[in-house]
Design a protein around this motif. Structure first.
Motif, short mmCIF file in Angstrom:
data_model
loop_
_atom_site.label_atom_id
_atom_site.label_comp_id
_atom_site.label_asym_id
_atom_site.label_seq_id
_atom_site.Cartn_x
_atom_site.Cartn_y
_atom_site.Cartn_z
N TRP A 31 -2.74 -69.13 12.38
CA TRP A 31 -2.84 -69.73 11.06
C TRP A 31 -3.76 -68.97 9.97
CZ3 TRP A 31 1.18 -72.30 10.63
CH2 TRP A 31 1.66 -72.97 11.71
N GLY A 32 -4.88 -68.21 10.57
CA GLY A 32 -5.57 -67.29 9.69
C GLY A 32 -4.83 -66.20 9.27
N ALA A 33 -4.03 -65.68 10.29
CA ALA A 33 -3.12 -64.35 9.49
C ALA A 33 -2.23 -64.91 8.64
CB ALA A 33 -2.48 -64.18 10.72
N LEU A 34 -1.70 -66.05 8.75
CA LEU A 34 -0.60 -66.62 7.57
C LEU A 34 -1.52 -66.89 6.30
CD1 LEU A 34 1.88 -68.69 9.96
CD2 LEU A 34 2.25 -66.70 8.77
N THR A 49 -1.21 -61.30 -0.43
CA THR A 49 0.17 -61.01 -0.98
C THR A 49 -0.08 -61.62 -2.30
OG1 THR A 49 1.35 -61.31 1.01
CG2 THR A 49 2.56 -61.30 -1.01
N LEU A 50 -0.67 -62.89 -2.72
CA LEU A 50 -1.20 -63.41 -3.96
C LEU A 50 -1.90 -62.42 -4.79
CD1 LEU A 50 -0.76 -65.66 -5.97
CD2 LEU A 50 -2.97 -66.42 -4.99
N VAL A 51 -2.98 -61.67 -4.15
CA VAL A 51 -3.89 -60.82 -5.08
C VAL A 51 -3.03 -59.42 -4.84
CG1 VAL A 51 -5.87 -59.32 -4.51
CG2 VAL A 51 -5.99 -61.87 -4.02
N PHE A 98 7.92 -61.09 2.90
CA PHE A 98 7.37 -59.78 3.68
C PHE A 98 5.83 -59.86 3.82
CE2 PHE A 98 11.51 -57.94 2.10
CZ PHE A 98 11.93 -57.72 3.43
N GLY A 99 4.93 -60.33 2.89
CA GLY A 99 3.52 -60.51 3.01
C GLY A 99 3.31 -61.07 4.17
N LEU A 146 -6.86 -54.15 -0.65
CA LEU A 146 -7.24 -55.40 -0.71
C LEU A 146 -6.42 -56.42 -0.04
CD1 LEU A 146 -7.79 -55.35 -4.77
CD2 LEU A 146 -9.43 -55.59 -3.09
N TYR A 147 -4.97 -56.07 0.05
CA TYR A 147 -4.48 -57.30 0.96
C TYR A 147 -4.84 -57.03 2.57
CZ TYR A 147 -0.24 -58.73 3.93
OH TYR A 147 0.56 -59.25 4.75
#
Length: 160
Positions: free
Chosen positions: A4-7, A14-16, A60-61, A147-148
């Motif tokens: 859940w931390g990974a997701l 991905t937003l950044v 994909f992110g 950053l991702y």
């Protein structure tokens, strides 16, 4: 470490990443538009391609975040520094093999170095490190992907 931390990290990362790439495009630092590039593999309609591309890019992110999570599990540690290193590798992969080898194999609307002079592809071939999209594109791409990775690594390390 938790999936859940990974997701969550994958979504935030991905937003950044997407925001940095869009801002760099608006600031004329690059002509690269990864969501558009992905979307035009599905549809020739430019407006739909953007919508489809953004959805695909976020998908994909999340998939890449799960890949990072698997690597973190395999080596038994995670963190923002390790995530940044993974992001660097991810950025190199996206700017070389992904857009120049894998994507053209399935993207009929994208030009390649082998595109005939008489054809007119919808999308210009990215070139090595996507330099055909501007001189600063490699730097913008690498910063966004680091950053991702940093965000995904940080979220995974914080999630117990």
């Amino acid at each position: 470490m938790s999936i859940w931390g990974a997701l969550a990290g994958g979504f935030a990362g991905t937003l950044v990443l997407t925001t940095v790439l869009r801002a760099a495009s608006e600031a004329r630092l690059t002509r690269m538009d990864l969501p558009f590039l992905l979307g035009t593999a599905i549809t020739a309609d430019r407006q739909r391609a953007k919508v489809v591309g953004y959805l695909g890019h976020f998908g994909f992110g999340l998939v890449f975040a799960l890949g990072y999570y698997g690597l973190f599990l395999a080596i038994g540690r995670s963190g923002w520094v390790l995530g940044a290193i993974f992001g660097l590798a991810h950025g190199m992969f996206s700017a070389t093999a992904l857009v120049n080898v894998l994507l053209p194999a399935v993207h009929t609307r994208m030009g390649t170095p082998f595109t005939a002079a008489g054809s007119s592809p919808l999308i210009e071939a990215p070139g090595f490190l996507m330099r055909n999209y501007g001189r600063t594109t490699p730097l913008v791409n690498m910063v966004a992907h680091v950053l991702y990775g940093t965000i995904v690594g940080g979220f995974v390390a914080l999630a117990h």
